[in-house]
Design an enzyme around this catalytic site. Structure first.
Site, PDB file in Angstrom:
ATOM      1  N   ASP A 142       0.749  -1.314  -0.005  1.00 16.80           N
ATOM      2  CA  ASP A 142       0.095  -0.059   0.034  1.00 16.80           C
ATOM      3  C   ASP A 142       0.963   1.154   0.023  1.00 16.80           C
ATOM      4  O   ASP A 142       2.024   1.092   0.212  1.00 16.80           O
ATOM      5  CB  ASP A 142      -0.975  -0.117   1.308  1.00 16.80           C
ATOM      6  N   ASP A 157     -10.836   2.350  -3.728  1.00 13.33           N
ATOM      7  CA  ASP A 157     -11.101   1.145  -3.185  1.00 13.33           C
ATOM      8  C   ASP A 157     -12.634   1.002  -3.641  1.00 13.33           C
ATOM      9  O   ASP A 157     -13.576   1.806  -3.537  1.00 13.33           O
ATOM     10  CB  ASP A 157     -11.125   1.045  -1.448  1.00 13.33           C
TER      11      ASP A 157
END
Length: 412
Positions: A162, A223
């Site tokens: 990430d 997301d």
């Protein structure tokens, strides 16, 4: 002095070139990876006493691995089981290594990896390029080599990396490069999943040629959520940027529109069909985020559909793209091996009933997909033979609101 500075720059450039060459092709992800990832469904649930069935724990991944092996998921191609954020202890160990939360993962990651491998599956894990993960656990900044070695020693097969909590875009890019090289140095085959372009995009245009030199797949957009509005926004963003992103995708490196949320709560049947069909058209990694212990037969049928998965996994490795859009419909195509094409017709309307869409087959494949003739098979929402058509033919389809008809066009 000038000569010395020139030599230093040359050496630095040579080192960078060698690093890029090392990371350019790790031989992995020749087709889009498939598996299961905990994040969208289970988020950062860490209270195992209050929520034992939702808790991000060793038990959750053992139970999912059992289902994947026993209920056809592995055999359908879903062979990664991936841990996302919130698996770690709050601090590193005395040797500076990442460690799993000892209460939620009492056997540690190595034991879990061994169990997953015993089921014929592969284990993925999560870390972050910055000082902390998005949920506030220890990140990999200044520990790239150590963390890569740790993951390899545990038997990890995929790293989702990430991009939270990096102090600058330069450090972000450097971290993604360094972790790629560090993973390759371990000698273990570890698929590298990046979020590099997503964190660059608010400020600068990503260099996808460079990103593909270092990453096996990469996130570009927000997301996914368990909602139709989320699926729509991903498709709209992809179509808007397709001139930039489609050409870079291929064996070893893929655009990642995020997880499949089929089998959860937010999508209707037709919307679930649309996500599965469009992820196949986009040559997307197929990572489910759902509860395989409680999934409907219909969702299981869709997710395990061999014809759809074959389109997604087509060895030509070309990503599909939008050909046409009006206020009601979208038409997409994807080149496949053996001169075949996958075609998707999406009804964007959210009102009324099924609508008919008619298009000329000369639209497809720059006029070559059905030249001089082709057979057309419907794959979704149900499999059927549509017949044989000539180059000048038109095809009419009835498509439900927010639904998609997925076709395979085979040359004759």
């Amino acid at each position: 002095m000038a000569a010395a500075r020139w030599m230093l720059r040359w050496v630095a450039a040579a080192v960078a070139a060698v690093a890029a060459a090392l990371a350019l092709d790790n031989g992995l992800a020749r087709t889009p990876p498939m598996g299961w990832l905990h994040w969208e469904r289970f988020l950062c649930a860490t209270d195992c006493a209050a929520e034992p069935r939702r808790c991000v724990s060793e038990q959750l991944f053992v139970e999912m691995a059992d289902r994947m092996a026993a209920e056809g998921w592995r055999d359908a191609g879903y062979d990664f089981i991936c841990i996302d954020d919130c698996w770690m202890a709050p601090t590193r160990d005395k040797q500076g290594r990442l460690q799993a939360d000892p209460k939620r993962f009492p056997g540690g990651i190595r034991k879990l990896a061994d169990y997953v491998h015993s089921k014929g599956l592969k284990l993925g894990i999560y870390s972050d390029v910055g000082s902390k993960t998005c949920a506030g656990f220890p990140g990999s900044y200044n520990h790239y080599d150590l963390d890569a070695q740790t993951f390899a020693s545990w038997g990890v097969d995929l790293l989702k990396f990430d991009g939270c909590n990096s102090e600058s875009l330069d450090l972000l890019a450097e971290g993604y490069r360094r972790m790629s090289v560090a993973l390759n140095r371990t000698g273990r085959s570890i698929v590298y999943s990046c979020e590099w372009p997503f964190y660059l995009r608010p400020v600068q245009q990503p260099n996808y040629t460079e990103i593909k030199q270092y990453c096996n797949h990469w996130r570009n957009f927000y997301d996914v959520y368990d909602s139709w509005s989320s699926i729509k926004s991903i498709l709209d963003w992809t179509a808007l940027h397709q001139d930039t992103i489609v050409k870079i995708a291929g064996p070893g490196g893929w655009n990642d529109p995020d997880m499949l949320v089929i089998g959860n709560f937010g999508l209707s049947w037709d919307q679930s069909v649309t996500q599965m069909a469009m992820w196949a058209i986009m040559a997307a990694p197929l990572f489910m985020s759902n509860d395989l212990r409680h999934i409907s037969p219909e969702a299981k049928w869709l997710l395990q559909n061999k014809e759809v998965i074959a389109i997604n996994q087509d060895p030509l490795g070309k990503q599909g793209y939008q050909l046409f859009k009006d206020k009601n419909f979208q038409l997409w195509e994807r080149p496949l091996s053996d001169r075949a094409y996958a075609v998707a017709v999406l009804n964007q309307q959210e009102i009324g009933g099924p609508q008919k869409f008619t298009f000329s087959l000369t639209f497809l494949g720059n006029g070559l997909a059905c030249n001089p003739a082709c057979s057309i098979q419907q794959v979704l929402p149900a499999s059927r033979d549509c017949g044989v058509y000539s180059w000048m033919s038109s095809l009419s389809l009835e498509v439900n609101p927010t639904g998609t008809v997925l076709l395979k066009v085979l040359p004759l």
